[in-house]
Design an enzyme around this catalytic site. Structure first.
Site, PDB file in Angstrom:
ATOM      1  N   SER A 147       0.828  -1.209   0.000  1.00  0.00           N
ATOM      2  CA  SER A 147       0.000   0.000   0.000  1.00  0.00           C
ATOM      3  C   SER A 147       0.858   1.254   0.000  1.00  0.00           C
ATOM      4  CB  SER A 147      -0.963  -0.039   1.187  1.00  0.00           C
ATOM      5  OG  SER A 147      -1.858   1.038   1.149  1.00  0.00           O
ATOM      6  N   ASP A 199      -1.502   1.396  -3.792  1.00  0.00           N
ATOM      7  CA  ASP A 199      -2.196   0.301  -4.480  1.00  0.00           C
ATOM      8  C   ASP A 199      -3.559   0.732  -4.993  1.00  0.00           C
ATOM      9  OD1 ASP A 199      -3.112   0.485  -1.841  1.00  0.00           O
ATOM     10  OD2 ASP A 199      -3.559  -1.641  -1.672  1.00  0.00           O
TER      11      ASP A 199
END
Length: 454
Positions: free
Chosen positions: A99, A245
């Site tokens: 992420s 992401d």
């Protein structure tokens, strides 16, 4: 390698530094364990743009295939694109991403078929235990008949599915600046926005897992400075920032001012309730603005409050049949997207709402931003329980004040509230406060902080 899985297996995912904490041989064991715990005959695997992601993803796929599982590799994708593939193909899935973490990190977000989450209580503990056993005793024997590895392109189908969920037919021409932060938004945005009446101004669309321009975490104000300047400089109607992401989106208005994720939650909730004739449950966590449940009720819906964290939201989405859920961290969950979170679908809702009327975004979102909020303030403390007890002692019994323990401690009055909750991983207490006006919020915030930091 001698891996300490307690350091990398978190509540909802696997995450750690590569290769110091985990590497490709360990990823292969996770793939084998994932195959065994899900009892799948086939799975889908994707990855982000981090330098270590292709190798880790392929190792995981090989580990699963050696257990006899057929693996569909979708390659470069956003996390919500992996959820799309899991839902559309009805297969368990694994996404390789860390992420918004720095470049040296990587991780695995796993789900069951239909994008149902895998967390500590839904399979992740068993996966960890299997991997730990195999680290001690050696990898399991391969299946007599290994599974296949095939590749599949899903970007066009993912984009078409998202556009099918939002009526974009009446959108007027808009100019939008998008900051992809060198993350997966640079891969997905051009395809998702294709054919819409948008003038797209791309920022940092080059896929680069070393994040040369800024961290891919738009919740940190430092990471949207460039976007906030660029939107008014371009005369754009709005700006959108995605995390690494691309499962979270953050919005700024035409003036370059951030729009609260709670305001986006309220806006999208109103739109989703309009689609259902004002019927439906909307989930919000307990640090979202009071605006959210107010707007849900005003539009005929039923608000349901949950703890902070996507596993709680997704569980409540499934239990209640909710049509939508939002978090103040800019995660947005949709029933029509297998209860999974997708920042891209939230972004399309914002574009449809703005483009369906003539006013600026600041005016549109003002009705969904009714209170003054502190944002999340972290304090390092020696004893979390003692500080929470001190707050309880300070407010308990005061007239007109209620306390609840859904997640940490929430103290509420008629025109203000604050929540203090402990971090699960660090010696921190996290404070969020909100009030009818800035002066009241500042007073309540400072009063709570003085107790927390005493």
């Amino acid at each position: 390698m001698a891996a300490d899985l307690s350091q990398i297996v978190k509540a909802y995912d696997v995450r750690g530094v590569v290769p110091d904490q985990w590497d490709e041989p360990l990823a292969a064991l996770f793939g084998a364990a994932f195959a065994e715990v899900t009892e799948a005959t086939a799975i889908v695997v994707g990855h982000d743009m981090r330098p270590s992601s292709p190798g880790l993803s392929r190792a995981f796929a090989r580990g699963a295939a050696e257990r006899g599982v057929d693996v569909t590799e979708i390659g470069l994708c956003s996390t919500d694109q992996l959820y799309y593939a899991s839902g559309a193909l009805n297969l368990p899935g694994a996404m390789f991403t860390a992420s918004h973490n720095p470049a040296q990190y990587n991780g695995i977000k796993m789900c069951r078929a239909g994008a149902a989450p895998v967390g500590q209580d839904t399979g992740l503990t068993q996966i960890r235990e299997l991997v730990e056993r195999w680290l001690e005793s050696g990898a399991p024997e391969p299946a007599a008949e290994p599974g296949t590895l095939t590749t599949r392109e899903t970007l066009e189908d993912y984009a078409a599915h998202l556009r099918s969920l939002v009526d974009l037919s009446a959108v007027r021409p808009l100019k939008v600046v998008v900051d992809a932060g060198n993350g997966m938004g640079g891969h997905t945005v051009p395809t998702v926005f294709a054919g819409l009446p948008l003038t797209l101004v791309p920022m940092y669309f080059e896929l680069d897992g070393t994040f040369p321009n800024h961290e891919a975490n738009p919740l940190d104000p430092a990471n949207i400075v460039d976007l906030r300047k660029r939107v008014p400089a371009e005369g754009a109607d709005l700006g959108i920032a995605f995390d690494g992401d691309a499962d979270r989106c953050f919005v700024v208005d035409e003036n370059g001012d951030p729009v609260s994720p709670s305001a986006i939650t309220a806006l999208v909730a109103a739109r989703e309730l309009a689609r259902t004739g004002g019927k439906g449950t909307v989930i919000h966590n307990l640090i979202t603005s009071r605006t959210v449940p107010e707007v849900v009720k005003e539009n005929g819906g039923t608000p349901v409050r949950t703890r902070v964290g996507h596993s709680f939201i997704k569980a409540e989405m499934a239990r209640s049949g909710a049509i939508f859920g939002g978090e103040h961290s800019a995660h947005y969950y949709f029933k029509d997207f297998w209860n999974a979170d997708t920042g891209m679908l939230a972004a399309l809702h914002v574009l449809a709402a703005l483009g369906g009327q003539d006013g600026p975004l600041s005016a549109l979102t003002a009705q969904y931003d009714r209170y003054a909020g502190s944002g999340e303030i972290n304090s390092t403390v020696a004893d979390q329980a003692a500080r929470l007890a001190a707050i309880r002692a300070a407010y308990e019994g005061r007239p007109g004040i209620t306390l609840d323990d859904l997640d940490g401690l929430t103290v509420s009055a008629a025109d203000w509230w604050f929540n203090v909750r402990p971090s699960n991983t660090e010696p921190l207490l996290r404070l969020n406060a909100e009030a009818k006006d800035e002066a009241t919020m500042t007073r309540i915030r400072d009063e709570a902080l003085s107790i927390i930091r005493a």
